[in-house]
Scaffold this active site. Structure first.
Site, PDB file in Angstrom:
ATOM      1  N   CYS A 144       4.820   1.075   1.611  1.00  8.40           N
ATOM      2  CA  CYS A 144       4.301   1.512   0.316  1.00  8.40           C
ATOM      3  C   CYS A 144       4.294   3.043   0.277  1.00  8.40           C
ATOM      4  O   CYS A 144       4.575   3.702   1.268  1.00  8.40           O
ATOM      5  CB  CYS A 144       2.904   0.952   0.076  1.00  8.40           C
ATOM      6  SG  CYS A 144       1.730   1.405   1.345  1.00  8.40           S
ATOM      7  N   CYS A 187       2.456   5.010   2.973  1.00  8.19           N
ATOM      8  CA  CYS A 187       3.011   4.977   4.318  1.00  8.19           C
ATOM      9  C   CYS A 187       4.139   5.995   4.438  1.00  8.19           C
ATOM     10  O   CYS A 187       4.259   6.684   5.447  1.00  8.19           O
ATOM     11  CB  CYS A 187       3.528   3.574   4.632  1.00  8.19           C
ATOM     12  SG  CYS A 187       2.453   2.278   4.068  1.00  8.19           S
TER      13      CYS A 187
END
Lengths: 430, 86
Positions: free
Chosen positions: B20, B23
């Site tokens: 995502c 991250c």
């Protein structure tokens, strides 16, 4: 050679698409018109007053609320009752981004509080996030918004407890690694955090105050909603200075610009709210402290959700039209499948919702379109309760974590409970 | 003759996250911090969350330095990361 053939195929299909484009067919033209109208309506009615403040609230939740405090209750040694309670509401704090739900579910199941709380979290996570509840209440009405919030929490408790009970003899191999919790770095006292959120929520509620404009309590509040909103904004400005150390002259500049717009365009409060929002971004962006983090979280929310939502609105408008108008799908079909409040309609809504994939928040315009095309409010709630929590892709991942048997039981429980709850909600008057 | 050992130790940085936005932010920030502080390192992204449990990580994104979890659930600033990886 192969790539050339691919290009030819692509060109050919685009050409065929355009060649046979049903422009001029009334239903198609109408659907395109509906899609444009609906998107415009969202942009005008919902973005500035509701969605922008909601992004800031969701950002504040991510930046200011302590994840460590919540995770304590989902760890392996937490008291069971507390972990169910926390799991069923913690989606608001922990699952700000939908991609964190499944890893967390796996973590709680394999090294934390176990199957029951993990399932409760898995269910409530996507349904109870702040943006979803706010948007549901604003667009579909506060009754469905409230029913969704209450339903999601109750549901999470019931589904979690049932899962733990059904599989009570099944002790999965637990991971014995020590759980690493996020560091506690939130030094602000609770009452300050609570006050700050109350002010933010107050601004959102009063700026969007609707309801009966002619008589009674709602009308009385409606008459003074902007003075109240302005007062709360003033409190927010003071808090930002004394607690978050934002420079006073910048805050004063934003407040002056907002006040000026409010006085010059008293009939267009959106202008003042938009400037205040942009001003807040100017105040907080690029800082290294908590305020800067607040901006970063809010902005990443906005970036992620706005395109999805407007895209979803456009597609929903094309398929289903605005309330009272038809899109490409005839309303009679919708009405025959999910009209009224029969158990069958509720089951169909819950079942199809469970398998369908909804991108973040797009369930709201889709259900709005369905309601406008004749869907009953019971099936609408059933779809809301089963839809965002489950989809075919997420089932496959869940199955890889807890196995197909538990997954099948989980899906069945959700569909049955959503059907029941929708049906009961459909029986209530109004 | 003995060379000081530390100079040749390769730091092992692992980013845990399902891919995502956050991250990726953490991975980029960690890389920048490592480059700027001039250490030798290798960076690995782990997206398979069945492996997160091996580290005891529940909230992503997380940063693991030489097997030790240093960050979980947030993206610290590059300056903070420099302290954590050195």
């Amino acid at each position: 050679m192969k790539t050339e053939i691919k290009k030819l195929a692509l060109l050919g299909s685009v050409f065929a698409g355009v060649y046979f484009l049903p422009v001029g067919v009334p239903r198609f033209d109408g659907a395109v018109f509906e899609a444009l109208e609906l998107t415009k309506w969202y942009a005008r009615e919902h973005v500035i007053l509701c969605l922008l403040p909601a992004f800031w609230i969701a950002g504040a939740i991510a930046a200011f609320l302590s994840k460590a405090a919540v995770m304590k209750y989902l760890g392996p040694d937490a008291p069971k009752v507390a972990s169910y309670g926390v799991a069923s509401v913690s989606g608001t704090i922990l699952a700000v981004c939908s991609c964190t739900v499944l890893p967390l579910f796996s973590g709680i199941y394999r090294m934390g509080a176990g199957l029951g709380p993990a399932t409760a979290f898995l269910y409530s996570g996507p349904a109870i996030n702040a943006l979803a509840i706010i948007l549901t209440a604003k667009i579909l009405g506060w009754e469905i918004g409230l029913a969704r919030a209450v339903g999601a929490v109750t549901f999470a408790l019931v589904v979690g407890a049932l899962m733990a009970w059904i599989f009570r003899n099944d002790h999965a191999e637990k991971n014995r690694n020590a759980v690493v919790l996020p560091a506690e770095d939130n030094a602000r006292p609770l009452w300050q955090t609570a006050t700050f959120f109350a002010v933010l929520a107050g601004i959102l509620v009063f700026a969007n105050w609707g309801g009966d404009k002619d008589s009674g309590f709602f009308a009385a509040v409606h008459a003074v909603k902007w003075p109240i909103t302005a007062g709360l904004a003033l409190i927010l400005a003071v808090l930002l200075h004394i607690w978050y150390r934002l420079p006073a002259w910048r805050i004063a500049a934003v407040a002056a610009a907002t006040t000026a717009l409010a006085l010059v365009f008293p009939d267009h409060p959106q202008a003042a709210v938009l400037v205040a929002t942009l001003g807040l971004a100017w105040l907080t962006a690029g800082r290294d402290d908590a305020a800067g983090q607040w901006f970063a979280e809010s902005w990443s929310n906005a970036k992620q959700i706005m395109p999805l939502l407007l895209g979803g609105v456009f597609v929903a408008g094309f398929m289903l039209g605005r309330p009272g108008h038809e899109g490409i799908i005839p309303s009679a079909w919708i009405e025959s499948l999910v009209g009224g409040n029969s158990p069958g309609a509720n089951f169909f809504a819950a079942f199809s919702g469970a398998f369908m994939y909804f991108a973040t928040l797009t369930e709201v315009p889709i259900i709005q379109g369905l309601l406008g095309s004749g869907m009953g409010k019971g099936p609408a709630l059933a779809l809301l309760l089963a839809g965002p929590a489950l989809s075919l892709p997420s089932m496959l991942v869940i199955s890889s974590i807890i196995g197909p048997r538990k997954t099948a039981v989980y899906v069945t429980l959700v569909v049955i409970l959503a059907t029941l709850t929708g049906w009961l909600f459909g029986l209530t008057p109004g | 003759m003995n060379f000081p050992q530390q100079q040749h130790i390769m730091k092992n940085l692992q980013i845990l996250g399902t891919g995502c936005a956050k991250c990726n932010q953490l991975a980029a920030a960690a890389k920048q911090a490592a480059d700027e502080s001039g250490i030798e390192y290798q960076l690995e992204k782990i997206a398979d969350f069945m492996r997160f449990a091996d580290f005891g990580v529940m909230i992503t994104p997380a940063l693991v330095v030489d097997g030790k979890v240093k960050v979980t659930g947030k993206v610290p600033s590059v300056e903070e990361l420099k302290k954590l990886i050195s």
